[in-house]
Design a protein around this motif. Structure first.
Motif, PDB file in Angstrom:
ATOM      1  N   CYS A  29       0.839  -1.199   0.000  1.00 39.34           N
ATOM      2  CA  CYS A  29       0.000   0.000   0.000  1.00 39.34           C
ATOM      3  C   CYS A  29       0.873   1.249   0.000  1.00 39.34           C
ATOM      4  CB  CYS A  29      -0.913   0.006   1.226  1.00 39.34           C
ATOM      5  SG  CYS A  29      -1.905   1.519   1.361  1.00 39.34           S
ATOM      6  N   CYS A  34      -0.272   4.744   5.033  1.00 37.90           N
ATOM      7  CA  CYS A  34       0.825   3.777   5.021  1.00 37.90           C
ATOM      8  C   CYS A  34       2.157   4.452   4.710  1.00 37.90           C
ATOM      9  CB  CYS A  34       0.537   2.655   4.021  1.00 37.90           C
ATOM     10  SG  CYS A  34      -0.529   1.355   4.701  1.00 37.90           S
ATOM     11  N   ASP A  37       3.448   5.779   7.735  1.00 37.73           N
ATOM     12  CA  ASP A  37       3.963   4.684   8.560  1.00 37.73           C
ATOM     13  C   ASP A  37       5.236   4.060   7.992  1.00 37.73           C
ATOM     14  OD1 ASP A  37       1.957   4.907  10.470  1.00 37.73           O
ATOM     15  OD2 ASP A  37       0.608   3.557   9.391  1.00 37.73           O
ATOM     16  N   SER A  39       5.819   3.138   4.353  1.00 36.06           N
ATOM     17  CA  SER A  39       5.687   2.140   3.286  1.00 36.06           C
ATOM     18  C   SER A  39       6.699   2.333   2.153  1.00 36.06           C
ATOM     19  CB  SER A  39       4.265   2.136   2.717  1.00 36.06           C
ATOM     20  OG  SER A  39       3.955   3.366   2.100  1.00 36.06           O
ATOM     21  N   CYS A  61      -5.221   2.047  -1.093  1.00 39.06           N
ATOM     22  CA  CYS A  61      -5.587   1.720   0.285  1.00 39.06           C
ATOM     23  C   CYS A  61      -6.116   0.295   0.422  1.00 39.06           C
ATOM     24  CB  CYS A  61      -6.638   2.711   0.776  1.00 39.06           C
ATOM     25  SG  CYS A  61      -7.069   2.502   2.508  1.00 39.06           S
ATOM     26  N   CYS A  65      -6.476   1.523   7.969  1.00 40.88           N
ATOM     27  CA  CYS A  65      -5.459   2.572   8.002  1.00 40.88           C
ATOM     28  C   CYS A  65      -4.931   2.755   9.424  1.00 40.88           C
ATOM     29  CB  CYS A  65      -6.048   3.880   7.496  1.00 40.88           C
ATOM     30  SG  CYS A  65      -6.628   3.799   5.789  1.00 40.88           S
ATOM     31  N   GLY A  68      -0.247   0.276   9.350  1.00 41.17           N
ATOM     32  CA  GLY A  68       0.685  -0.053   8.283  1.00 41.17           C
ATOM     33  C   GLY A  68       2.136  -0.006   8.700  1.00 41.17           C
ATOM     34  N   PRO A  69       3.005  -0.218   7.720  1.00 41.45           N
ATOM     35  CA  PRO A  69       2.700  -0.436   6.310  1.00 41.45           C
ATOM     36  C   PRO A  69       1.922  -1.742   6.074  1.00 41.45           C
ATOM     37  CG  PRO A  69       5.005   0.195   6.587  1.00 41.45           C
ATOM     38  CD  PRO A  69       4.462  -0.106   7.943  1.00 41.45           C
ATOM     39  N   ASN A  70       0.859  -1.643   5.275  1.00 47.15           N
ATOM     40  CA  ASN A  70       0.019  -2.796   4.981  1.00 47.15           C
ATOM     41  C   ASN A  70       0.413  -3.424   3.646  1.00 47.15           C
ATOM     42  OD1 ASN A  70      -1.545  -2.530   7.311  1.00 47.15           O
ATOM     43  ND2 ASN A  70      -2.957  -1.106   6.323  1.00 47.15           N
ATOM     44  N   LYS A  95      -0.169  -6.854   8.149  1.00 43.12           N
ATOM     45  CA  LYS A  95      -0.105  -5.513   8.723  1.00 43.12           C
ATOM     46  C   LYS A  95       1.241  -5.255   9.394  1.00 43.12           C
ATOM     47  CE  LYS A  95      -3.799  -6.107  11.278  1.00 43.12           C
ATOM     48  NZ  LYS A  95      -4.922  -5.798  12.197  1.00 43.12           N
ATOM     49  N   ASP A  96       1.565  -3.969   9.469  1.00 42.27           N
ATOM     50  CA  ASP A  96       2.739  -3.513  10.215  1.00 42.27           C
ATOM     51  C   ASP A  96       4.027  -4.191   9.747  1.00 42.27           C
ATOM     52  OD1 ASP A  96       3.820  -1.791  12.032  1.00 42.27           O
ATOM     53  OD2 ASP A  96       3.525  -3.085  13.770  1.00 42.27           O
ATOM     54  N   ASN A  98       7.051  -3.416   9.132  1.00 39.72           N
ATOM     55  CA  ASN A  98       7.851  -2.216   9.394  1.00 39.72           C
ATOM     56  C   ASN A  98       9.339  -2.484   9.590  1.00 39.72           C
ATOM     57  OD1 ASN A  98       7.835  -3.489  11.845  1.00 39.72           O
ATOM     58  ND2 ASN A  98       6.810  -1.850  12.967  1.00 39.72           N
TER      59      ASN A  98
END
Length: 205
Positions: A29, A34, A37, A39, A61, A65, A68-70, A95-96, A98
């Protein structure tokens, strides 16, 4: 082995080999939340760690929301893959993602191969989300709450006989105008998810 048998075996082997070589399609995403976060860096990490046969792309998306990053992953048939790892959501969304460790774990799970995080020069993504950067899900909830509060105010004032009363005097349609103003203003709360600046992964085909 005659020519007919050889041709038949070749017809069977080629599709099977292609199936073995094909793997997941990873969609990162790149919408506003994201990207706040991290992405952009997550995309770089995944592109670096993904096997050569793994297709990495960007997308809009995915929701939810703020978590993320998703990342969404699809199998060779285009079906979404659940995050069935222990302790994870078992939802059609990773999800996440990161860090290099998270990305490697995800890729190892979806490709059924061991992916090492050491290939990435980025260990962990950097979030640029500030204390007042509310995620889109929260903004939508606040927007809906604003609508409810406005509707309750209109209803209660009508029941109390004070509808359209401003400063002790009746001003025709003033409350409806105020409600319309609230609605228009709420459209600028940043509940949209689109971000035109979308990066392409380094190994996208």
């Amino acid at each position: 082995m005659n020519l007919t048998t050889s041709a038949f075996l070749l017809m069977m082997i080629v599709p099977c080999t292609a199936l073995l070589l094909s793997t997941a399609s990873v969609r990162v995403c790149m919408d506003k939340d994201c990207r706040l976060d991290g992405s952009d860096e997550a995309l770089e990490i995944i592109s670096k760690l993904a096997p050569s046969s793994c297709k990495v792309t960007t997308c809009g998306c995915l929701g939810p929301c703020g978590g993320g990053p998703n990342v969404q992953v699809q199998d060779p048939d285009g079906k979404r893959i659940k995050d069935g790892r222990p302790g994870k959501s078992n939802y059609y969304l990773f999800k996440d993602i990161n860090s290099a460790d998270e990305a490697a774990g995800m890729l190892s799970f979806v490709t059924n191969t061991k992916v090492s995080p050491s290939k990435s020069s980025i260990d962990k993504v950097t979030s640029t989300r500030g204390p007042f950067d509310l995620d889109r899900t929260t903004k939508i909830a606040l927007q809906r709450l604003l609508y409810v509060v406005t509707a309750l105010f209109l209803k209660s004032s009508q029941e109390a006989g004070t509808f359209d009363v401003v400063g002790g005097e009746v001003v025709e349609n003033s409350y409806f105008a105020g409600a319309a103003g609230v609605f228009v203003a709420s459209q600028f709360m940043g509940t949209g998810s689109k971000d035109n600046s979308i990066k392409k992964p380094t190994n996208e085909k």
